[in-house]
Design an enzyme around this catalytic site. Structure first.
Site, short mmCIF file in Angstrom:
data_model
loop_
_atom_site.label_atom_id
_atom_site.label_comp_id
_atom_site.label_asym_id
_atom_site.label_seq_id
_atom_site.Cartn_x
_atom_site.Cartn_y
_atom_site.Cartn_z
CE1 TYR A 76 -4.42 -1.18 0.92
CE2 TYR A 76 -3.04 -3.01 1.62
CZ TYR A 76 -4.27 -2.51 1.28
OH TYR A 76 -5.37 -3.33 1.28
CE1 TYR A 115 -2.31 -6.25 3.84
CE2 TYR A 115 -3.41 -6.34 1.72
CZ TYR A 115 -3.42 -6.01 3.06
OH TYR A 115 -4.53 -5.44 3.61
NE ARG A 123 -7.14 -9.24 5.51
CZ ARG A 123 -8.20 -8.60 5.03
NH1 ARG A 123 -8.16 -7.29 4.87
NH2 ARG A 123 -9.30 -9.26 4.72
CG HIS A 126 -8.27 -7.19 0.58
ND1 HIS A 126 -7.21 -7.86 1.14
CD2 HIS A 126 -8.20 -5.92 1.08
CE1 HIS A 126 -6.55 -7.06 1.95
NE2 HIS A 126 -7.13 -5.86 1.93
CG HIS A 128 -9.68 -1.87 1.64
ND1 HIS A 128 -10.01 -2.27 2.90
CD2 HIS A 128 -8.42 -2.33 1.41
CE1 HIS A 128 -8.99 -2.94 3.43
NE2 HIS A 128 -8.02 -2.99 2.56
FE LIG Z 1 -6.29 -4.13 2.80
#
Ligand SMILES: [Fe+2]
Length: 191
Positions: A76, A115, A123, A126, A128
């Site tokens: 991110y 990640y 996780r 995905h 968001h």
């Molecule tokens: Fe996330």
């Protein structure tokens, strides 16, 4: 207009906001997250579209949709992400969309990957979503079928109907974008 006293669709399950909501970033407008900073983002292009409706099946026009996600390396663009995977200067990672009169939205993004969030904790991939209509806000996450981490993710497991949050991408079949995929994620909010 559908009969509001007779819901035909189940609400999309909520999910946590997560630690990487891009509070310090300006969202990409126009729906294309793959051409940031004068270059082309790396990874598999994903044409993402869907429709926002009420439980009665009516379209929700002019809803604001924020999407944010990791890049093709699982990173991110957020100061709190300690994943050492590299950033991609050409991937926006955060987009702001609006639904049209029929409740439809569309975005061009990159398929994220799973990640790490802590030692030994991964996780699944995905994206968001935060959907804001005139009367309601839904925060949720969209997942991808076939991801091995879906089965052990506590956040996906918390959803009352997991299937409503999982999409199955398929080849977009675009001559102008070979290798690209497409996926449809429909969202049901209250009103
Ligand atoms: Fe996330």
């Amino acid at each position: 207009m559908s009969d509001r006293s007779n819901p035909v669709l189940a609400r999309t399950p909520p999910q946590i906001l997560g630690p990487f909501y891009p509070i310090a970033r300006t969202p990409e407008l126009g729906g294309d997250l793959t051409r940031h900073g004068g270059g082309k983002a790396s990874g598999t292009v994903l044409y993402l579209s869907g429709r926002v409706t009420t439980v009665a099946g009516d379209p929700v026009p002019d809803a604001q949709i924020e999407i944010w996600q990791a890049n093709a390396n699982g990173r991110y663009d957020h100061p709190g992400d300690e994943n050492p995977a590299p950033l991609d200067p050409h991937f926006a990672g955060y987009g702001l969309l609006r639904t049209d009169a029929d409740g439809r939205y569309a975005a061009k993004t990159i398929r994220p990957i799973a990640y790490p969030v802590a030692p030994g904790v991964i996780r699944p991939a995905h994206i968001h979503f935060m959907v804001t209509s005139r009367t309601e806000r839904l925060v949720t996450q969209m997942y991808f079928s076939g991801d091995a981490y879906n089965a052990i993710d506590p956040f996906l497991a918390s959803a009352r109907r997991k299937d409503a949050l999982i999409v199955t991408p398929f080849p977009a079949g675009r001559a102008d974008d070979p290798g690209a995929e497409m996926a449809e994620f429909n969202i049901v909010i209250g009103a």
